[in-house]
Design a protein around this motif. Structure first.
Motif, mmCIF file in Angstrom:
data_model
loop_
_atom_site.group_PDB
_atom_site.id
_atom_site.type_symbol
_atom_site.label_atom_id
_atom_site.label_comp_id
_atom_site.label_asym_id
_atom_site.label_seq_id
_atom_site.Cartn_x
_atom_site.Cartn_y
_atom_site.Cartn_z
ATOM 1 N N LEU A 160 0.695 -1.429 -0.289
ATOM 2 C CA LEU A 160 -0.391 -0.271 0.267
ATOM 3 C C LEU A 160 1.101 0.847 -0.176
ATOM 4 C CD1 LEU A 160 -3.364 -0.945 2.587
ATOM 5 C CD2 LEU A 160 -3.578 -0.656 0.358
ATOM 6 N N ALA A 161 1.845 1.248 0.945
ATOM 7 C CA ALA A 161 2.673 2.560 0.752
ATOM 8 C C ALA A 161 3.856 3.183 -0.114
ATOM 9 C CB ALA A 161 3.715 2.015 1.872
ATOM 10 N N MET A 162 4.128 1.578 -0.873
ATOM 11 C CA MET A 162 4.830 1.539 -2.167
ATOM 12 C C MET A 162 4.051 1.915 -3.666
ATOM 13 S SD MET A 162 6.390 -1.945 -2.091
ATOM 14 C CE MET A 162 7.226 -2.008 -3.294
ATOM 15 N N GLY A 163 2.798 2.068 -3.770
ATOM 16 C CA GLY A 163 1.784 1.899 -4.536
ATOM 17 C C GLY A 163 1.293 3.321 -4.585
ATOM 18 N N ALA A 164 1.586 4.212 -2.865
ATOM 19 C CA ALA A 164 1.162 5.546 -2.942
ATOM 20 C C ALA A 164 1.978 6.343 -3.110
ATOM 21 C CB ALA A 164 0.622 5.950 -1.706
ATOM 22 N N ALA A 165 3.123 5.733 -3.467
ATOM 23 C CA ALA A 165 4.341 6.507 -3.185
ATOM 24 C C ALA A 165 4.288 6.952 -5.382
ATOM 25 C CB ALA A 165 5.855 5.869 -3.481
ATOM 26 N N ILE A 166 3.638 5.978 -6.241
ATOM 27 C CA ILE A 166 3.710 6.457 -7.007
ATOM 28 C C ILE A 166 3.300 7.897 -7.872
ATOM 29 C CG2 ILE A 166 3.291 6.120 -9.865
ATOM 30 C CD1 ILE A 166 3.787 2.756 -8.728
#
Length: 447
Positions: free
Chosen positions: A423-429
């Motif tokens: 979830l954190a990675m997807g939000a970093a895009i």
């Protein structure tokens, strides 16, 4: 290793005006059971490079399909009413005949929604034989998907006779269903009575395309961390899924964007292979060798997000320069097709107890690669996954909150982020940047 030419029916190239877009993909990686499956039912197979996955002995007692039906469940990333399905025998050693194939809406388990199941044809014929080392793309079939997030497609395949070695994607994080051997053709069955066995892998299916004049495609290109290792089963919470949801939330003002995942557990950028004792065949074709098949030949691709390289370091002991050289070649080939490419920084692997993933030397190489991704200017954008997953109190390691296993529970392996990490990675895009890249005209650059 170089891939055999595989397209029995050529895929549309990027920028074509045919109106087809990638809706789902499962990268063909090798021959069952060689690969890294997750939560697969069945006993563990013999240890060693030739057999690493749990075996589906009840369904495939001799590691092949035999006059039986496979109901593969796939999750399209966009709604649509007309679809094409690619069947693959890329890693087989003999022709595979599919006597009948159907596509319908999954209702629950292996059940298909009443009235939704439709027969697939190939050049107008119900039966198709796919030669060894090849794929084939179906004719369009009409199945109405109105909500891509709540509806899944059930692709039912009857393998007539013996299949021989089966091409598969090991880690689906989606439950599919299998009949008994020699149970015959149950592709048209609306109920799950004939499907007593389950699998968490995909067999013989590698692509579903949607007929959408207004849709474009983003490819998430990578290894197990993009494939979703340690995400939840059937939860659609890999980082590409998170990106898809974020794009969907903004879609009212823009054309639909379909995110497809072209990832293989253990995959490497380079052709260096595993260190002695490792299982190079388990990792699938290197990114350099599958780039055309999994990215450049997919329809409607406008953006690639690349997250790959940690296996070259931790599994193959490559140098940072070797991985960066691989990046340069990938970037050059992607740009030559007028496609934008976003580089994702490598997430930390400190503490990992297998291979070389957990060593200080690997972390130093990872940091050098991440510096290249952030500062070289060769990528069109950067998704800083390292920054959002690395523990500030313990550099080189995952944040403790991200270091558990959401697939089967328990502790993590210090390499794969869990659901919270994805979830954190997807939000970093930067989704605004992705949308901007999609809207820009495709301009091919000199190779």
């Amino acid at each position: 290793m170089a891939l055999t030419p595989v397209a029995a029916v050529a895929a549309d190239t990027n920028g074509s005006a045919t109106g087809w877009a990638g809706a789902w993909t499962g990268s063909a990686q090798g021959v069952y059971p060689v690969g890294y499956s997750v939560a697969q039912p069945g006993p563990t197979g013999p240890a060693g490079p030739g057999n690493t996955a749990p075996l589906l002995t009840a369904a495939f007692p001799d590691n092949q399909a035999r006059n039986q039906t496979l109901r593969m469940i796939v999750h399209p990333s966009v709604a649509g009413a007309s679809w094409r399905v690619r069947l693959t025998n890329e890693f087989g050693t003999r022709p595979v005949t599919f006597g009948r194939s159907y596509v319908g809406l999954q209702s629950s388990g292996a059940n298909v929604a009443p009235g939704s199941n439709r027969a697939l044809t190939f050049g107008g014929r119900r039966s198709v034989t796919v030669p060894a080392g090849r794929t084939t793309l179906s004719d369009p079939v009409s199945v109405k998907v109105t909500d891509a997030w709540s509806q899944r497609l059930a692709v039912s395949l009857h393998v007539a006779g013996e299949s021989g070695p089966m091409t598969w994607h090991a880690a689906a994080f989606t439950t599919s269903y299998l009949s008994d051997p020699n149970a015959g053709d149950h592709t048209a069955d609306p109920t799950d009575t004939a499907f007593p066995h389950s699998t968490t892998s995909w067999f013989f299916v590698s692509e579903v395309q949607a007929q959408r004049q207004d849709a474009t495609t983003v490819v998430a290109f990578g290894d197990s961390i993009t494939d979703g290792f340690f995400s939840t089963m059937n939860g659609n919470d890999r980082w590409p899924d998170v990106l898809q949801r974020r794009l969907d939330e903004r879609r009212s003002a823009h054309r639909p964007i379909s995110v497809i995942t072209e990832a293989i557990g253990g995959n490497m950028v380079t052709r260096i292979g595993r260190t002695p004792g490792g299982c190079t065949p388990c990792d699938g074709p290197p990114a350099l060798d599958r780039l055309d098949r999994d990215v450049l030949d997919r329809p409607g691709v406008r953006v690639v997000i690349l997250l790959e390289g940690i296996n070259d370091l931790g599994g193959g002991n490559a140098s940072a320069d070797q991985v960066i050289a691989g990046y340069r070649e990938i970037i050059r080939r992607v740009h030559a097709q007028g496609i934008k490419i976003i580089g994702a920084t490598l997430t930390p692997s400190g503490g990992t107890e297998f291979g070389l993933y957990g060593t200080p030397e690997t972390d130093a190489k990872r940091r050098a690669i991440n510096d290249f991704i952030r500062t070289s200017g060769m990528f069109d954008g950067v998704a800083d996954f390292s920054a959002v997953t690395e523990d500030p109190a313990n550099p080189g390691h995952l944040r403790p909150a991200y270091d558990t296993n959401s697939t089967v529970g328990g502790a993590g392996d210090h390499l794969h982020p869990n659901r919270a990490g994805f979830l954190a990675m997807g939000a970093a895009i930067d989704v605004a940047q992705v949308e901007r890249f999609v809207r820009q005209p495709a301009v091919k650059r000199a190779a």
